[in-house]
Design a protein around this motif. Structure first.
Motif, PDB file in Angstrom:
ATOM      1  N   HIS A 119      -5.303  14.192  -5.565  1.00 41.44           N
ATOM      2  CA  HIS A 119      -5.007  15.604  -5.299  1.00 41.44           C
ATOM      3  C   HIS A 119      -3.525  15.949  -5.452  1.00 41.44           C
ATOM      4  CE1 HIS A 119      -8.867  14.769  -3.523  1.00 41.44           C
ATOM      5  NE2 HIS A 119      -8.311  14.133  -2.504  1.00 41.44           N
ATOM      6  N   CYS A 120      -2.766  15.078  -6.124  1.00 41.67           N
ATOM      7  CA  CYS A 120      -1.346  15.363  -6.329  1.00 41.67           C
ATOM      8  C   CYS A 120      -1.164  16.413  -7.424  1.00 41.67           C
ATOM      9  CB  CYS A 120      -0.583  14.095  -6.732  1.00 41.67           C
ATOM     10  SG  CYS A 120      -0.226  12.985  -5.367  1.00 41.67           S
ATOM     11  N   LEU A 121      -0.061  17.146  -7.333  1.00 46.00           N
ATOM     12  CA  LEU A 121       0.367  18.013  -8.419  1.00 46.00           C
ATOM     13  C   LEU A 121       1.293  17.170  -9.284  1.00 46.00           C
ATOM     14  CD1 LEU A 121      -0.140  21.002  -9.174  1.00 46.00           C
ATOM     15  CD2 LEU A 121       2.096  21.515  -8.190  1.00 46.00           C
ATOM     16  N   LEU A 122       0.753  16.623 -10.364  1.00 44.53           N
ATOM     17  CA  LEU A 122       1.490  15.681 -11.211  1.00 44.53           C
ATOM     18  C   LEU A 122       2.281  16.453 -12.264  1.00 44.53           C
ATOM     19  CD1 LEU A 122       2.041  12.710 -11.802  1.00 44.53           C
ATOM     20  CD2 LEU A 122       0.024  12.692 -13.284  1.00 44.53           C
ATOM     21  N   ILE A 178       0.855  -1.200   0.000  1.00 44.51           N
ATOM     22  CA  ILE A 178       0.000   0.000   0.000  1.00 44.51           C
ATOM     23  C   ILE A 178       0.886   1.243   0.000  1.00 44.51           C
ATOM     24  CG2 ILE A 178      -1.766   1.290   1.257  1.00 44.51           C
ATOM     25  CD1 ILE A 178      -2.655  -1.340   2.520  1.00 44.51           C
ATOM     26  N   LEU A 179       0.626   2.161  -0.927  1.00 38.24           N
ATOM     27  CA  LEU A 179       1.380   3.411  -1.017  1.00 38.24           C
ATOM     28  C   LEU A 179       0.418   4.562  -1.266  1.00 38.24           C
ATOM     29  CD1 LEU A 179       4.027   5.041  -1.230  1.00 38.24           C
ATOM     30  CD2 LEU A 179       4.051   4.484  -3.687  1.00 38.24           C
ATOM     31  N   SER A 180       0.529   5.599  -0.443  1.00 36.94           N
ATOM     32  CA  SER A 180      -0.258   6.824  -0.632  1.00 36.94           C
ATOM     33  C   SER A 180       0.679   8.015  -0.679  1.00 36.94           C
ATOM     34  CB  SER A 180      -1.270   7.001   0.504  1.00 36.94           C
ATOM     35  OG  SER A 180      -1.955   8.245   0.362  1.00 36.94           O
ATOM     36  N   VAL A 181       0.535   8.814  -1.720  1.00 39.59           N
ATOM     37  CA  VAL A 181       1.292  10.062  -1.830  1.00 39.59           C
ATOM     38  C   VAL A 181       0.325  11.221  -2.050  1.00 39.59           C
ATOM     39  CG1 VAL A 181       3.426   8.997  -2.627  1.00 39.59           C
ATOM     40  CG2 VAL A 181       1.690   9.643  -4.306  1.00 39.59           C
ATOM     41  N   ARG A 182      -0.901  11.077  -1.575  1.00 43.28           N
ATOM     42  CA  ARG A 182      -1.933  12.094  -1.794  1.00 43.28           C
ATOM     43  C   ARG A 182      -1.447  13.466  -1.329  1.00 43.28           C
ATOM     44  NH1 ARG A 182      -5.597  13.834   2.166  1.00 43.28           N
ATOM     45  NH2 ARG A 182      -7.372  13.584   0.752  1.00 43.28           N
ATOM     46  N   CYS A 183      -1.902  14.497  -2.041  1.00 44.55           N
ATOM     47  CA  CYS A 183      -1.549  15.879  -1.687  1.00 44.55           C
ATOM     48  C   CYS A 183      -0.036  16.090  -1.690  1.00 44.55           C
ATOM     49  CB  CYS A 183      -2.130  16.273  -0.344  1.00 44.55           C
ATOM     50  SG  CYS A 183      -3.936  16.231  -0.290  1.00 44.55           S
ATOM     51  N   SER A 184       0.654  15.499  -2.669  1.00 45.33           N
ATOM     52  CA  SER A 184       2.103  15.656  -2.792  1.00 45.33           C
ATOM     53  C   SER A 184       2.445  16.157  -4.193  1.00 45.33           C
ATOM     54  CB  SER A 184       2.823  14.324  -2.552  1.00 45.33           C
ATOM     55  OG  SER A 184       2.625  13.856  -1.242  1.00 45.33           O
ATOM     56  N   ILE A 185       3.649  16.659  -4.350  1.00 45.14           N
ATOM     57  CA  ILE A 185       4.188  16.921  -5.680  1.00 45.14           C
ATOM     58  C   ILE A 185       4.723  15.595  -6.197  1.00 45.14           C
ATOM     59  CG2 ILE A 185       5.941  18.137  -7.006  1.00 45.14           C
ATOM     60  CD1 ILE A 185       5.788  20.393  -5.004  1.00 45.14           C
ATOM     61  N   LEU A 186       4.159  15.123  -7.292  1.00 43.54           N
ATOM     62  CA  LEU A 186       4.488  13.810  -7.830  1.00 43.54           C
ATOM     63  C   LEU A 186       4.941  13.955  -9.280  1.00 43.54           C
ATOM     64  CD1 LEU A 186       4.376  10.649  -7.740  1.00 43.54           C
ATOM     65  CD2 LEU A 186       1.968  10.860  -8.434  1.00 43.54           C
ATOM     66  N   THR A 187       6.086  13.404  -9.609  1.00 46.75           N
ATOM     67  CA  THR A 187       6.544  13.444 -11.000  1.00 46.75           C
ATOM     68  C   THR A 187       6.026  12.219 -11.745  1.00 46.75           C
ATOM     69  OG1 THR A 187       8.622  12.255 -10.600  1.00 46.75           O
ATOM     70  CG2 THR A 187       8.633  14.657 -10.279  1.00 46.75           C
ATOM     71  N   LYS A 188       5.748  12.400 -13.026  1.00 46.41           N
ATOM     72  CA  LYS A 188       5.276  11.286 -13.854  1.00 46.41           C
ATOM     73  C   LYS A 188       6.330  10.182 -13.907  1.00 46.41           C
ATOM     74  CE  LYS A 188       3.538  10.139 -18.461  1.00 46.41           C
ATOM     75  NZ  LYS A 188       3.218  10.659 -19.825  1.00 46.41           N
ATOM     76  N   GLU A 189       7.586  10.592 -13.920  1.00 48.73           N
ATOM     77  CA  GLU A 189       8.680   9.626 -13.946  1.00 48.73           C
ATOM     78  C   GLU A 189       8.646   8.723 -12.715  1.00 48.73           C
ATOM     79  OE1 GLU A 189      13.574   9.601 -14.452  1.00 48.73           O
ATOM     80  OE2 GLU A 189      12.508  11.449 -13.898  1.00 48.73           O
ATOM     81  N   THR A 221      -3.423  23.522  -5.534  1.00 54.30           N
ATOM     82  CA  THR A 221      -3.031  24.515  -6.539  1.00 54.30           C
ATOM     83  C   THR A 221      -2.684  25.841  -5.880  1.00 54.30           C
ATOM     84  OG1 THR A 221      -4.463  23.462  -8.184  1.00 54.30           O
ATOM     85  CG2 THR A 221      -3.767  25.722  -8.618  1.00 54.30           C
ATOM     86  N   THR A 222      -3.499  26.261  -4.929  1.00 50.21           N
ATOM     87  CA  THR A 222      -3.252  27.521  -4.217  1.00 50.21           C
ATOM     88  C   THR A 222      -1.920  27.484  -3.481  1.00 50.21           C
ATOM     89  OG1 THR A 222      -5.630  27.877  -3.907  1.00 50.21           O
ATOM     90  CG2 THR A 222      -4.129  29.096  -2.457  1.00 50.21           C
ATOM     91  N   ASP A 223      -1.599  26.338  -2.888  1.00 49.71           N
ATOM     92  CA  ASP A 223      -0.357  26.180  -2.126  1.00 49.71           C
ATOM     93  C   ASP A 223       0.819  25.737  -2.992  1.00 49.71           C
ATOM     94  OD1 ASP A 223      -1.783  26.893   0.088  1.00 49.71           O
ATOM     95  OD2 ASP A 223      -2.051  24.859   0.836  1.00 49.71           O
ATOM     96  N   GLU A 224       0.613  25.705  -4.306  1.00 51.53           N
ATOM     97  CA  GLU A 224       1.665  25.381  -5.275  1.00 51.53           C
ATOM     98  C   GLU A 224       2.291  24.007  -5.012  1.00 51.53           C
ATOM     99  OE1 GLU A 224       4.288  28.749  -4.984  1.00 51.53           O
ATOM    100  OE2 GLU A 224       3.065  29.939  -6.344  1.00 51.53           O
ATOM    101  N   GLY A 225       1.462  23.062  -4.598  1.00 54.23           N
ATOM    102  CA  GLY A 225       1.926  21.696  -4.434  1.00 54.23           C
ATOM    103  C   GLY A 225       2.464  21.346  -3.065  1.00 54.23           C
ATOM    104  N   MET A 236       1.277  21.557   0.429  1.00 52.20           N
ATOM    105  CA  MET A 236       0.084  21.855   1.206  1.00 52.20           C
ATOM    106  C   MET A 236       0.426  22.516   2.533  1.00 52.20           C
ATOM    107  SD  MET A 236      -3.274  21.549   0.993  1.00 52.20           S
ATOM    108  CE  MET A 236      -3.841  20.095   0.099  1.00 52.20           C
ATOM    109  N   ARG A 237      -0.159  23.695   2.768  1.00 57.26           N
ATOM    110  CA  ARG A 237      -0.016  24.383   4.059  1.00 57.26           C
ATOM    111  C   ARG A 237      -1.128  23.887   4.967  1.00 57.26           C
ATOM    112  NH1 ARG A 237       3.171  26.056  -0.203  1.00 57.26           N
ATOM    113  NH2 ARG A 237       4.514  27.798   0.397  1.00 57.26           N
ATOM    114  N   TRP A 238      -0.908  22.743   5.597  1.00 56.18           N
ATOM    115  CA  TRP A 238      -1.960  22.092   6.370  1.00 56.18           C
ATOM    116  C   TRP A 238      -2.497  22.986   7.479  1.00 56.18           C
ATOM    117  CZ3 TRP A 238      -3.567  17.779   4.106  1.00 56.18           C
ATOM    118  CH2 TRP A 238      -2.671  17.071   3.305  1.00 56.18           C
ATOM    119  N   TYR A 239      -1.643  23.851   8.030  1.00 54.03           N
ATOM    120  CA  TYR A 239      -2.051  24.691   9.156  1.00 54.03           C
ATOM    121  C   TYR A 239      -3.124  25.699   8.769  1.00 54.03           C
ATOM    122  CZ  TYR A 239       1.212  27.965   6.927  1.00 54.03           C
ATOM    123  OH  TYR A 239       1.861  28.770   6.021  1.00 54.03           O
ATOM    124  N   ARG A 240      -3.316  25.919   7.474  1.00 54.72           N
ATOM    125  CA  ARG A 240      -4.322  26.881   7.030  1.00 54.72           C
ATOM    126  C   ARG A 240      -5.742  26.331   7.097  1.00 54.72           C
ATOM    127  NH1 ARG A 240      -1.836  29.277   1.348  1.00 54.72           N
ATOM    128  NH2 ARG A 240      -0.043  30.402   2.232  1.00 54.72           N
TER     129      ARG A 240
END
Length: 323
Positions: free
Chosen positions: A230-233, A200-211, A278-282, A284-288
């Motif tokens: 919700h990743c920035l792919l 099991i692998l989760s990278v949700r809400c991360s900057i993720l490269t296609k590579e 998108t607002t946090d440019e990949g 995530m500012r969780w504290y907001r």
């Protein structure tokens, strides 16, 4: 009257099972004073049923971001309070904790981690999304003790090989990983090398490269569940590193994920979480956002409870001020 009085039990004479069920409704902060009422109450407070999961996800450090490593400053009062709470929890739990959850803004030190590792020998799940103040030696020594560890939620790190190598060497039943931050091809190759049987692998809400995504799908033969919601792919367009944001999964990716038992993704412009990414440019500012927001995951085994916000209507309990 004598007969009536004799039928009434005193609080300390209540059945242990009843006390345990009552105390199950309390959090660790509330259990601390309750455990000091009397011997029978302390015995009930130490029941293993209460301590399978120690959820400290409502505790934050009093911190200030800095520009120099470890990029965070935490005041002494926060450290002392955390130490006190850990001592109470470890004393009452008696080594029965198997799942341990920390807030992403709780910055412990090596001393805290070592104290926990010594007293939680059967830990199977660790949620530790921040370790700015924990050294390479500190985290590796802790993982070496947790040979039963199966699941880890962690931040992204610049040089991941050492942590993955230690998990692969010490934790033979490890099967579940969640990364909160940036997930590039170096991270992917490190996981493939040291955790080839990851399920099991989760990278949700991360900057993720296609590579990195393709690398995981090509090399992780045992992977069953993947979450890239919700990743920035990103995809490299030029040798110089210019990147393009992918708005829709192509057939190359869709064809490879078809072998998985579960695959989660969301790239919708109408999705609130995607909008926040998108607002946090990949990054995530969780504290907001809502304090339960960081605890969510589409993979049920990695979620920390969707009704968490209702459990703490008055907000987070800080170990200082809220930043």
């Amino acid at each position: 009257m004598a007969e009536i009085k004799s039928a009434v039990k005193r609080w300390e004479e209540m059945d242990n099972d009843v006390l345990v069920k009552v105390f199950k409704e309390l959090n660790m902060i509330e259990l601390a004073p309750v455990s000091r009422v009397c011997r029978s109450w302390r015995l009930a407070c130490s029941d293993p049923w209460l301590w399978n999961v120690l959820d400290l996800g409502h505790l934050k450090s009093n911190f200030i971001p800095t520009r120099a490593s470890p990029y965070i400053w935490v005041d002494d009062r926060s450290d002392r309070t955390l130490t006190k709470l850990l001592r109470i929890a470890m004393a009452l739990s008696r080594g029965n904790i198997t799942s341990l959850i920390f807030h992403f803004n709780l910055y412990m030190k090596d001393d805290h981690l070592s104290y926990i590792a010594e007293r939680c020998p059967h830990l199977k799940r660790l949620v530790l999304p921040a370790w700015n103040r924990i050294t390479k030696t500190g985290i590796c020594q802790a993982i070496h003790r947790w040979q039963e560890l199966e699941s880890l939620t962690m931040p992204s790190i610049a040089h991941p090989p050492y942590i993955m190598e230690e998990i692969g060497r010490s934790c033979k039943n490890f099967s579940s990983l969640k990364v909160m931050g940036t997930f590039d091809v170096q991270f992917a190759s490190t996981i493939a090398s040291h955790l080839p049987k990851l399920k099991i692998l989760s990278v949700r809400c991360s900057i993720l490269t296609k590579e990195a995504l393709l690398f995981i799908l090509d090399c992780m033969d045992h992977l069953e569940v993947l979450n890239i919601s919700h990743c920035l792919l990103l995809e490299n367009l030029t040798p110089l590193g210019r990147k393009h944001i992918i708005r829709e999964l192509d057939q190359t990716i869709l064809g490879k994920v078809s072998r998985l038992r579960e695959f989660y993704h969301c790239m919708s412009q109408s999705c609130t979480t995607c909008q926040r990414m998108t607002t946090d440019e990949g990054l995530m500012r969780w504290y907001r956002y809502e304090d339960w927001f960081w605890r969510q995951d589409e993979v049920s085994s990695l979620s920390l409870g969707q009704d968490y916000g209702k459990l703490f209507d008055e907000g987070c309990l800080n170990l200082g001020f809220r930043n």
